[in-house]
Design an enzyme around this catalytic site. Sequence first.
Site, PDB file in Angstrom:
ATOM      1  N   SER A  41      -9.318   2.330   3.051  1.00 11.91           N
ATOM      2  CA  SER A  41      -8.350   3.061   2.267  1.00 11.91           C
ATOM      3  C   SER A  41      -7.362   2.157   1.542  1.00 11.91           C
ATOM      4  CB  SER A  41      -7.581   4.006   3.184  1.00 11.91           C
ATOM      5  OG  SER A  41      -6.860   3.264   4.162  1.00 11.91           O
ATOM      6  N   LYS A  86       0.846  -1.199   0.000  1.00  9.95           N
ATOM      7  CA  LYS A  86       0.000   0.000   0.000  1.00  9.95           C
ATOM      8  C   LYS A  86       0.879   1.246   0.000  1.00  9.95           C
ATOM      9  CE  LYS A  86      -3.785   2.083   2.709  1.00  9.95           C
ATOM     10  NZ  LYS A  86      -4.585   1.967   3.947  1.00  9.95           N
ATOM     11  N   SER A 130     -10.023   0.013   7.210  1.00  7.46           N
ATOM     12  CA  SER A 130      -9.401   0.066   5.881  1.00  7.46           C
ATOM     13  C   SER A 130      -8.822  -1.239   5.370  1.00  7.46           C
ATOM     14  CB  SER A 130      -8.321   1.144   5.865  1.00  7.46           C
ATOM     15  OG  SER A 130      -8.890   2.423   5.933  1.00  7.46           O
TER      16      SER A 130
END
Lengths: 422, 422
Positions: free
Chosen positions: B141, B72, B165
């Site tokens: 996210s 990420k 997330s």
Amino acid sequence: MTEMLSAAALAQAIRAGRLSPADVTALCLEAIAAREPEIKAFAAFDPEALTRAAQAEGLAQTPLAGLPVGIKDILDTVDFPTERASPLFAGYRPPADAAVVRMVARAGGLIAGKTVTTEFAFMQPSPTRNPRRLSHTPGGSSSGSAAAVAAGMLPLAIGTQTGGSVIRPASFCGVTGYKPSFKLLPVLGLKPFAWSLDTIGLFGAHVADVAFAMAAITGRDFDLDAEPVLPRFAVAPTPRAGLASADAHAALEEAVRAVRQAGASVEAVEFSPALEAGDAASAAMQAYEASLAMADEWDRHRDQLSPLLQGYLSEAQNTTPEQYDAARRAARKARNAQADLFAGFDALLTFAAPGEAPEGFATTGSPAFNRLWTLTGAPCVNVTGLTGATGLPIGIQVVGRFGRDRATLSAARFLERAIAAG
Amino acid sequence: MTEMLSAAALAQAIRAGRLSPADVTALCLEAIAAREPEIKAFAAFDPEALTRAAQAEGLAQTPLAGLPVGIKDILDTVDFPTERASPLFAGYRPPADAAVVRMVARAGGLIAGKTVTTEFAFMQPSPTRNPRRLSHTPGGSSSGSAAAVAAGMLPLAIGTQTGGSVIRPASFCGVTGYKPSFKLLPVLGLKPFAWSLDTIGLFGAHVADVAFAMAAITGRDFDLDAEPVLPRFAVAPTPRAGLASADAHAALEEAVRAVRQAGASVEAVEFSPALEAGDAASAAMQAYEASLAMADEWDRHRDQLSPLLQGYLSEAQNTTPEQYDAARRAARKARNAQADLFAGFDALLTFAAPGEAPEGFATTGSPAFNRLWTLTGAPCVNVTGLTGATGLPIGIQVVGRFGRDRATLSAARFLERAIAAG
């Protein structure tokens, strides 16, 4: 010997209109010009920028009243290089300030420059000299922060402690060092070494100065007069008392005598095995976490680390998750044992360091009396005023209950006054 | 629909000599060429570098067997830009890898590229599309990590969760998401948003895949067969159950039916007020910490933040230390209440998200069923296999006891198999 600068007194003078922030900065610049060449407390410094910053409108009305604050070079700063005393970070400019640097700036403090750290805040000695005697170490790893305040070059400086890196240099340099309860100051933007131990701390001239700074930076209530007048003290012969020199023992006895003389009680206590086991646990915890915190440097650039740090990290790689988990369990038990121990008193008096600052620069000294309290997260204050056999400072460490920082500082101030009353 | 790639099965095939790391990378590159143009899961990607890395000697014998892993873009990487979906970090190259990135590399994983995050891992939607239906959000996210695994472009990806997330995008995209116990994976090199909540997690095809990856990355024992065959489950109608859609309720009932059918017990439990109070506490805690974690961006560059994040941080500045301390006390009570609640069973079945992925891209969905467990630090797994009214995935969240990650994953695998057995 230059006088130390009292942050609380300077801020009061600024607010009363007797001094301006620019006057205080000029005082600092004068001391820096006189003493920095021999002390080497700064890793980065810009007198013109500081002088300009001190002219800003409205500074006098801020919580920190425009006082200059030194930042240990292990913390990220946008306006100064952040070199971490490693060639790996020569000239490095981080993209954002560390959270505590922003807190200082938001409170109206001026970021005065970067103070010397040891390499990645580990044990490799730095070039900084002890302002109390230039032939002696200032201690580490917050060498520059302690020295800058001791030499009267700055009223306040930020440091960090993973083993004993705030309290030990404070003791060696004869300044007040304050390691708050774990997580009371955020560590974001600090280059981590061991995330369960890394703690941000403050250096100032006296206890009132670090309490003033802590209130200004955090917006919390650190009014020491709100605490009871007579703290209940304890004193403990730790299992490591044999590491302390005769003059350190004498200083601790003198501290006990002084607070008794001032009317406070002092109870002799012993550490439970569960509490004392935290000391060994901190070593395993630090090793495991450092092997991950320094993983990139180790994997890619190990030849650019000092032999001391290389040796440490090489060993540290061998710590297993099982050893780490056992250390974490021991740490939890030590924290509980500490809570039990502190049920009957407000503050513990103990050694801040094994004695006076060692002569020479082969070592930054031993954190033997600090590691346990870093592990438990207890607030600690180095209280000044006593000296050892050769006349160098010997600090007394006041350890408080976790989360009771105001009471701890209040007890430290009580001791400080009792020592001064002699 | 591309098949998802099972990390555990691929690693087994590599070790048995049926596939090489280069074969697996080629599989991924093929899926990426086919699907990435419409899905937009990657923030940075270098197929040539990945192909070269897959040729390295000895990869097949490493714990991760040379599998490509997506990271990420909120985590620091030396070999790829780290942009955090913000113009403030366009082209930014951090000086060191995040600790978890080093752990993946040390375990023989290939850093395949950066997966799309929302801006600073907050709520502003990203360009990523849901591989299960391109007109729907993948959630946030960790949008790119969930989507890359769902689309069969990568067998494994790292994400982070501060509210919901990891679990929410896993539910929306129909992949296994695993949020380990707080601090089990180190967060160093993660751009913090709220340090008491930020947690690193994993995405894989099935429960066995994230357990395999976790064992490989941490060197810990995640042998799910070492746990009891029949987990003791609980199910709770949380005070927020009204936020869940009818098909989410149906999916949860189906999960309960499936594990009962497979022979496990399911006890209905209620949340104590102290546990449920953790949900509100997480909001105050996040606001206070975000106001410091994002202090530099707010103080210097606020006009370059999205209006959504600007609005949030503007409010967040008003959180007082007293409100923060109250939230921390509530969090401690919620953790204790959770420990009490879990005394009688191994895993709780609850909603992973309010329902199917919302249509469009105005929002990344709600973390209402995730925040409490992020605050308490409990291990959570999103289990796949069920679908909602329109045929999109609806995950079931398995919540375990703090620190009992292996048992939690074992219970999650039990549920996964029970659902598959229908």
